[in-house]
Every structure is written in structure tokens, then in C-alpha cells.
Design a protein around this motif. Structure first.
Motif, PDB file in Angstrom:
ATOM      1  N   VAL A 312       7.361  -6.639   3.317  1.00  0.00           N
ATOM      2  CA  VAL A 312       6.318  -6.963   2.336  1.00  0.00           C
ATOM      3  C   VAL A 312       5.097  -6.096   2.607  1.00  0.00           C
ATOM      4  O   VAL A 312       4.520  -6.144   3.697  1.00  0.00           O
ATOM      5  N   LEU A 313       4.694  -5.312   1.622  1.00  0.00           N
ATOM      6  CA  LEU A 313       3.512  -4.461   1.743  1.00  0.00           C
ATOM      7  C   LEU A 313       2.309  -5.090   1.068  1.00  0.00           C
ATOM      8  O   LEU A 313       1.196  -5.069   1.602  1.00  0.00           O
ATOM      9  N   ILE A 314       2.519  -5.635  -0.123  1.00  0.00           N
ATOM     10  CA  ILE A 314       1.466  -6.366  -0.839  1.00  0.00           C
ATOM     11  C   ILE A 314       2.032  -7.712  -1.253  1.00  0.00           C
ATOM     12  O   ILE A 314       3.130  -7.788  -1.800  1.00  0.00           O
ATOM     13  N   ASP A 315       1.283  -8.770  -1.000  1.00  0.00           N
ATOM     14  CA  ASP A 315       1.689 -10.110  -1.414  1.00  0.00           C
ATOM     15  C   ASP A 315       0.530 -10.754  -2.166  1.00  0.00           C
ATOM     16  O   ASP A 315      -0.555 -10.945  -1.601  1.00  0.00           O
ATOM     17  N   ASP A 316       0.753 -11.051  -3.444  1.00  0.00           N
ATOM     18  CA  ASP A 316      -0.282 -11.650  -4.289  1.00  0.00           C
ATOM     19  C   ASP A 316      -1.578 -10.843  -4.232  1.00  0.00           C
ATOM     20  O   ASP A 316      -2.679 -11.391  -4.162  1.00  0.00           O
ATOM     21  N   GLY A 317      -1.431  -9.521  -4.237  1.00  0.00           N
ATOM     22  CA  GLY A 317      -2.581  -8.626  -4.264  1.00  0.00           C
ATOM     23  C   GLY A 317      -3.163  -8.283  -2.914  1.00  0.00           C
ATOM     24  O   GLY A 317      -4.063  -7.447  -2.828  1.00  0.00           O
ATOM     25  N   VAL A 318      -2.663  -8.889  -1.825  1.00  0.00           N
ATOM     26  CA  VAL A 318      -3.234  -8.706  -0.494  1.00  0.00           C
ATOM     27  C   VAL A 318      -2.335  -7.788   0.334  1.00  0.00           C
ATOM     28  O   VAL A 318      -1.114  -7.966   0.373  1.00  0.00           O
ATOM     29  N   LEU A 319      -2.932  -6.804   0.997  1.00  0.00           N
ATOM     30  CA  LEU A 319      -2.186  -5.881   1.851  1.00  0.00           C
ATOM     31  C   LEU A 319      -1.669  -6.610   3.087  1.00  0.00           C
ATOM     32  O   LEU A 319      -2.435  -7.246   3.806  1.00  0.00           O
ATOM     33  N   ARG A 320      -0.359  -6.501   3.342  1.00  0.00           N
ATOM     34  CA  ARG A 320       0.251  -7.204   4.468  1.00  0.00           C
ATOM     35  C   ARG A 320       0.764  -6.283   5.567  1.00  0.00           C
ATOM     36  O   ARG A 320       0.984  -6.737   6.701  1.00  0.00           O
ATOM     37  N   GLY A 321       0.995  -5.014   5.292  1.00  0.00           N
ATOM     38  CA  GLY A 321       1.505  -4.145   6.343  1.00  0.00           C
ATOM     39  C   GLY A 321       1.927  -2.795   5.814  1.00  0.00           C
ATOM     40  O   GLY A 321       1.651  -2.441   4.656  1.00  0.00           O
ATOM     41  N   PHE A 322       2.616  -2.041   6.677  1.00  0.00           N
ATOM     42  CA  PHE A 322       3.018  -0.680   6.363  1.00  0.00           C
ATOM     43  C   PHE A 322       4.478  -0.461   6.773  1.00  0.00           C
ATOM     44  O   PHE A 322       5.027  -1.202   7.585  1.00  0.00           O
ATOM     45  N   LEU A 323       5.067   0.577   6.244  1.00  0.00           N
ATOM     46  CA  LEU A 323       6.414   0.975   6.631  1.00  0.00           C
ATOM     47  C   LEU A 323       6.342   1.858   7.870  1.00  0.00           C
ATOM     48  O   LEU A 323       5.423   2.659   8.011  1.00  0.00           O
ATOM     49  N   SER A 324       7.331   1.732   8.752  1.00  0.00           N
ATOM     50  CA  SER A 324       7.268   2.467  10.016  1.00  0.00           C
ATOM     51  C   SER A 324       8.647   2.963  10.421  1.00  0.00           C
ATOM     52  O   SER A 324       9.682   2.437  10.004  1.00  0.00           O
ATOM     53  N   SER A 325       8.644   3.972  11.262  1.00  0.00           N
ATOM     54  CA  SER A 325       9.846   4.475  11.912  1.00  0.00           C
ATOM     55  C   SER A 325       9.835   3.993  13.359  1.00  0.00           C
ATOM     56  O   SER A 325       8.890   3.331  13.814  1.00  0.00           O
ATOM     57  N   ARG A 326      10.868   4.349  14.109  1.00  0.00           N
ATOM     58  CA  ARG A 326      10.928   3.964  15.517  1.00  0.00           C
ATOM     59  C   ARG A 326       9.761   4.551  16.295  1.00  0.00           C
ATOM     60  O   ARG A 326       9.122   3.892  17.115  1.00  0.00           O
ATOM     61  N   ARG A 327       9.438   5.818  15.998  1.00  0.00           N
ATOM     62  CA  ARG A 327       8.393   6.494  16.760  1.00  0.00           C
ATOM     63  C   ARG A 327       7.004   5.958  16.407  1.00  0.00           C
ATOM     64  O   ARG A 327       6.190   5.677  17.286  1.00  0.00           O
ATOM     65  N   THR A 328       6.716   5.811  15.101  1.00  0.00           N
ATOM     66  CA  THR A 328       5.375   5.349  14.713  1.00  0.00           C
ATOM     67  C   THR A 328       5.160   3.895  15.114  1.00  0.00           C
ATOM     68  O   THR A 328       4.053   3.515  15.509  1.00  0.00           O
ATOM     69  N   ALA A 329       6.205   3.076  15.033  1.00  0.00           N
ATOM     70  CA  ALA A 329       6.066   1.683  15.441  1.00  0.00           C
ATOM     71  C   ALA A 329       5.759   1.584  16.932  1.00  0.00           C
ATOM     72  O   ALA A 329       4.961   0.742  17.366  1.00  0.00           O
ATOM     73  N   ALA A 330       6.379   2.459  17.747  1.00  0.00           N
ATOM     74  CA  ALA A 330       6.135   2.439  19.188  1.00  0.00           C
ATOM     75  C   ALA A 330       4.685   2.757  19.511  1.00  0.00           C
ATOM     76  O   ALA A 330       4.132   2.242  20.481  1.00  0.00           O
ATOM     77  N   GLU A 331       4.055   3.598  18.689  1.00  0.00           N
ATOM     78  CA  GLU A 331       2.659   3.962  18.941  1.00  0.00           C
ATOM     79  C   GLU A 331       1.708   2.779  18.801  1.00  0.00           C
ATOM     80  O   GLU A 331       0.631   2.777  19.393  1.00  0.00           O
ATOM     81  N   VAL A 332       2.084   1.785  18.005  1.00  0.00           N
ATOM     82  CA  VAL A 332       1.213   0.614  17.826  1.00  0.00           C
ATOM     83  C   VAL A 332       1.812  -0.629  18.475  1.00  0.00           C
ATOM     84  O   VAL A 332       1.333  -1.745  18.250  1.00  0.00           O
ATOM     85  N   GLY A 333       2.862  -0.427  19.283  1.00  0.00           N
ATOM     86  CA  GLY A 333       3.457  -1.544  20.001  1.00  0.00           C
ATOM     87  C   GLY A 333       4.272  -2.476  19.136  1.00  0.00           C
ATOM     88  O   GLY A 333       4.431  -3.655  19.481  1.00  0.00           O
ATOM     89  N   GLY A 334       4.820  -1.971  18.015  1.00  0.00           N
ATOM     90  CA  GLY A 334       5.611  -2.818  17.130  1.00  0.00           C
ATOM     91  C   GLY A 334       7.049  -2.357  17.039  1.00  0.00           C
ATOM     92  O   GLY A 334       7.509  -1.522  17.812  1.00  0.00           O
ATOM     93  N   ARG A 335       7.780  -2.936  16.072  1.00  0.00           N
ATOM     94  CA  ARG A 335       9.163  -2.587  15.832  1.00  0.00           C
ATOM     95  C   ARG A 335       9.281  -1.869  14.500  1.00  0.00           C
ATOM     96  O   ARG A 335       8.535  -2.154  13.555  1.00  0.00           O
TER      97      ARG A 335
END
Length: 458
Positions: A312-335
């Protein structure tokens, strides 16, 4: 042929019958063994694709061809260094490739390698049925292109059939199919002037895609081409604006980079730092889900082996997150969101959507209210100005004026200017007709939207 069901409920079939699978898997296993003998961890991504194309004009087959290509990418990791090499054809086994990748890794600065994703090893499937252009499909295309005397119909069909394999050293390979069917229609009507209209339809196989085109899309396009072949009204006065989904899907492509985590990390996204803020109108949602049954290409995992699903990127008009790859997610400590995808020549994975879908508020249909006139923008004719960072655009377009009784008049060639992010903040509703656009193997699906945030000129 046996079939199974994926975790998303999509009918699938095992891909063991792919003639190239054994060759790809054998070459990948040998390359991984060569890397292991040199003390390196490794993985091989390989793809084979058969592309069949047919062009038909007024019932005549002008071209029918099939091209098969394959490519593989080898990644090795040793002593904190990562090397990478691409080669073709994919089934070739050459130990020198391992040495080349290791040498490239040593020439690059050492860096922490991203964690290996836990791939869905139980999901080794393909789409069903296959996307092909056989004689029956060709005959159906011939009949569909043989239109009325005053409207010339050109159909370009493309069937992509192939497989992708990912194998890491010491693990069983993942595999999936890449079956999609695309129909591009170009219609030319001759009346007081010449009217042109084009449209793309996508699906997982020829049968369903051509059925949809025959039942609704082509008849509507014939009627629309005839309207565009009439003289434009001298003063296209209107009360409301509806941007057809085939136009909005192209505009949304401008907004895609803003929702990618690599753009955020590199300072190229205007949405950086705005999670939980309202960035679109109430009721607007934006999701990415390549496992959606309506996605033209089913992908249970991305080109890095990370599981795909609904993000989910936008829910009811509100920004919820971004799309990521393995490398970019690792940079922010996510999956990873399962959005690491390679280019057509096996290039290193970058963040890209699989099937991005906009759902904009209430359904308002495609007719104006009583006593009002609707300007319906039906076709984009190229981008005069577009900026993927700011979202600003200026495009050429064709439009029709729709009366309350459904009657249509040609509004002529127009110029539309605006900002795609501003447009998302001022969506009043949609027309219920979902259109799809494609860039490589990323799809964007959206209905047409009613909006007041466009500058329209001639």
C-alpha cells in the motif's frame, strides 16, 4: 497438464515443461559450483523469452514473426566484495565468467552486501494458459482487423512466453513464467477529416484479451474514431473534465519514481519524509501487487527472489510507504517489498513496480450531469514537457465533448498542462473503466478520473 493454485488464489501450472528450464538450471548450478570452488557465495538469474508478434491491417497479415532470446546474470560475493557479470545466451557454461565477476568485485570498494532475501521456494509456478499466437489466434486477429469500410483497423499483437530462474549456491532454484499477451489497436476513420485513435489491451493469454477487445473495446474505438473524423467544434465550451484511463495511466508514469525508495534515498522524490501525510484526495488509494489476479503478469517473487505481494502506497489519500528492493530496504533497516526488477538485458536490479493500481474515490460514470457538458480527454499524443521529479507535464491530446444524453462532438486537438501530484490531490471521482499502460514489465492500471486541476488550451 496439471494445475495448482498460488497463495494469491491465481490458477497456475508447474513450469517443468519449459524446454529451456533444464538447460538454464544446469548452467546455473555449474556456475554456482565454480564460484563455491573459489570460496565465493553466488547466485544466478537467468531468463528465456519467446516473443511472437503479428501485424494485421484490414484483414491482411502483414507480418508474423517469433524471436527467442536468453540472458543470465551472475553475482558473486567474496571477502566483502561483490562482482557482477551478464552473459548471453543464458545456457552457456563458462568458468571464466566466475573469474571475471570476482575480478570486477575486487576492483570495486568493499561494502556490506545486502541480506539474502528468504525467497518463496515453494512457489515454482507459471501462468496458465500460455501466451501464444497460434493459427486460431491469427485467424481471429484477421477477422477483428477487417472492420467497416470507413474505418481502417491495424492490430499489433504480441505474445511473451518464457521463464525466469533464480538459483543461489546450495539451494533449489526458483522459477516462474512470464506469459503476457498485448493487443495494440490503431484506428483511422475518414469523414470530414481523418480521425485517429489508439489503444492497448493486456492480458495473460490471447483468448481472454481478444474476447474483451471484440466485445467492447473495438466497437467503442470505431465509434470514437468516427467522432474524431468530424470537424472540431469552433468553441469547445465545457463544464467538467474527465481524463480517460488510457491518458491518466501515461501521466501516472511520471509519478512512479516518487514512490521508489531509491529515489527517496537519493533525494529525487518530492515525497521524501512525508509518510503519514495526506498527498491525495480522500478516497484515493494506490497499491502495487503483481500477485493480483487482474495483473497481466503474475509474479510470486521478484528478480532478487524476494516474495511479492500487496504494498500500500496511498490509503485514503495518505502516504503509507514506498517500494523497495533488497539493497534499498537494507539501507533503512527494512525488508524488500518484492520490487527489485532487472532490465531486459539482465542489468542489476532496480526498484520498479509490478502492477501499480490507482483507485480514485467514488464512481461517477462517464456522462455529465443534466444541463452540463463534459470534456472527455480520450488520447495523449506525446509529452511536450514532462518532469518525473516535479510531476509537471504539458501534453498534446484529443478530446470529445459529451452531452447529458451521451451524444459526442469532436473537441479537436488540445494541450493539457498541470502537475500529476496536484491532480491526485484534486480527484473528484472516476468513470469505472480501468485502462493499463506498460513500461518494460511494470504495469500501471487506472480508471479515468474527474478533476478540475488541468489547464486546457488549443
Amino acid at each position: 497438464m496439471s494445475t495448482t493454485t498460488s497463495t494469491s488464489g491465481t490458477p497456475v501450472r508447474p513450469y517443468g515443461e519449459c524446454g529451456a528450464y533444464a538447460e538454464l538450471a544446469g548452467a546455473a548450478a555449474r556456475l554456482n559450483e565454480e564460484a563455491a570452488a573459489r570460496g565465493a557465495a553466488s547466485e544466478v538469474w537467468a531468463a528465456r523469452q519467446e516473443v511472437a508478434e503479428a501485424v494485421l491491417v484490414r484483414g491482411v497479415v502483414e507480418r508474423h514473426s517469433t524471436v527467442t532470446t536468453s540472458v543470465a546474470a551472475l553475482t558473486v560475493r567474496k571477502d566483502g566484495h561483490e562482482g557482477y557479470v551478464v552473459h548471453s545466451p543464458a545456457g552457456r557454461h563458462d568458468p571464466d565468467l566466475v573469474d571475471t565477476a570476482l575480478a570486477m568485485g575486487r576492483a570495486l570498494p568493499a561494502a556490506d552486501a545486502p541480506p539474502v532475501a528468504d525467497g518463496p521456494s515453494a512457489v515454482q509456478v507459471s501462468n496458465a494458459p500460455e501466451a501464444r499466437i497460434d493459427e486460431a489466434t491469427l485467424e481471429r486477429l484477421r477477422r477483428l482487423s477487417d472492420g467497416p469500410a470507413d474505418v481502417g483497423i491495424e492490430l499489433r499483437a504480441r505474445a511473451d512466453h518464457g521463464c525466469v530462474l533464480l538459483q543461489r549456491g546450495g539451494t533449489a532454484p526458483l522459477r516462474r513464467g512470464t506469459d503476457t499477451f498485448q493487443l495494440q489497436a490503431r484506428l483511422t476513420a475518414k469523414g470530414e477529416r481523418v480521425g485517429h485513435i489508439g489503444h492497448h489491451v493486456f492480458g495473460r493469454d490471447a483468448e481472454d484479451t481478444l474476447a474483451a477487445a471484440e466485445a467492447r473495446e473495438l466497437p467503442e474505438l470505431v465509434q470514437l474514431a468516427r467522432v474524431l473524423a468530424t470537424e472540431p467544434v469552433p468553441d469547445p465550451a465545457y463544464d467538467d473534465v474527465l481524463v480517460d484511463g488510457r491518458v491518466l495511466a501515461r501521466l501516472l508514469m511520471l509519478a512512479v519514481p516518487a514512490f521508489l525508495l531509491d529515489s527517496v534515498l537519493e533525494g529525487r522524490s518530492p515525497l521524501a519524509g512525508r509518510v503519514a501525510e495526506r498527498i491525495a484526495a480522500a478516497g484515493v488509494s494506490l497499491t502495487d501487487d503483481p500477485t493480483d489476479p487482474d495483473s497481466p503478469l503474475y509474479e510470486p517473487w521478484d528478480d532478487e527472489g524476494a516474495p511479492c505481494g500487496r504494498t500500500v502506497l496511498i490509503d485514503d489519500g495518505v502516504l503509507r510507504g514506498f517500494l523497495s528492493s533488497r539493497r534499498t530496504a537494507a539501507e533503512v533497516g527494512g525488508r524488500s517489498s518484492g520490487s527489485g526488477r532487472r532490465g531486459p538485458m539482465g542489468e542489476m536490479a532496480t526498484v520498479q513496480p509490478g502492477c501499480l493500481r490507482l483507485r480514485p474515490g467514488p464512481e461517477l460514470g462517464d456522462r455529465p450531469a443534466e444541463g452540463r457538458t463534459l470534456l472527455k480527454v480520450v488520447q495523449a499524443n506525446g509529452a511536450h514537457i514532462s518532469n518525473a521529479i516535479t510531476g509537471d507535464f504539458s501534453i498534446g491530446a484529443n478530446a470529445v465533448l459529451v452531452a447529458a444524453d451521451g451524444g459526442q462532438r469532436n473537441a479537436g486537438s488540445l494541450t493539457l498542462a498541470g502537475n500529476v501530484f496536484d491532480l491526485l490531490r484534486h480527484v473528484d471521482g472516476h468513470d469505472g473503466r480501468v485502462r493499463v499502460n506498460r513500461s518494460h514489465h511494470s504495469f500501471v492500471a487506472t480508471p479515468g478520473v474527474w478533476t478540475s486541476r488541468l489547464t486546457v488550451g488549443r
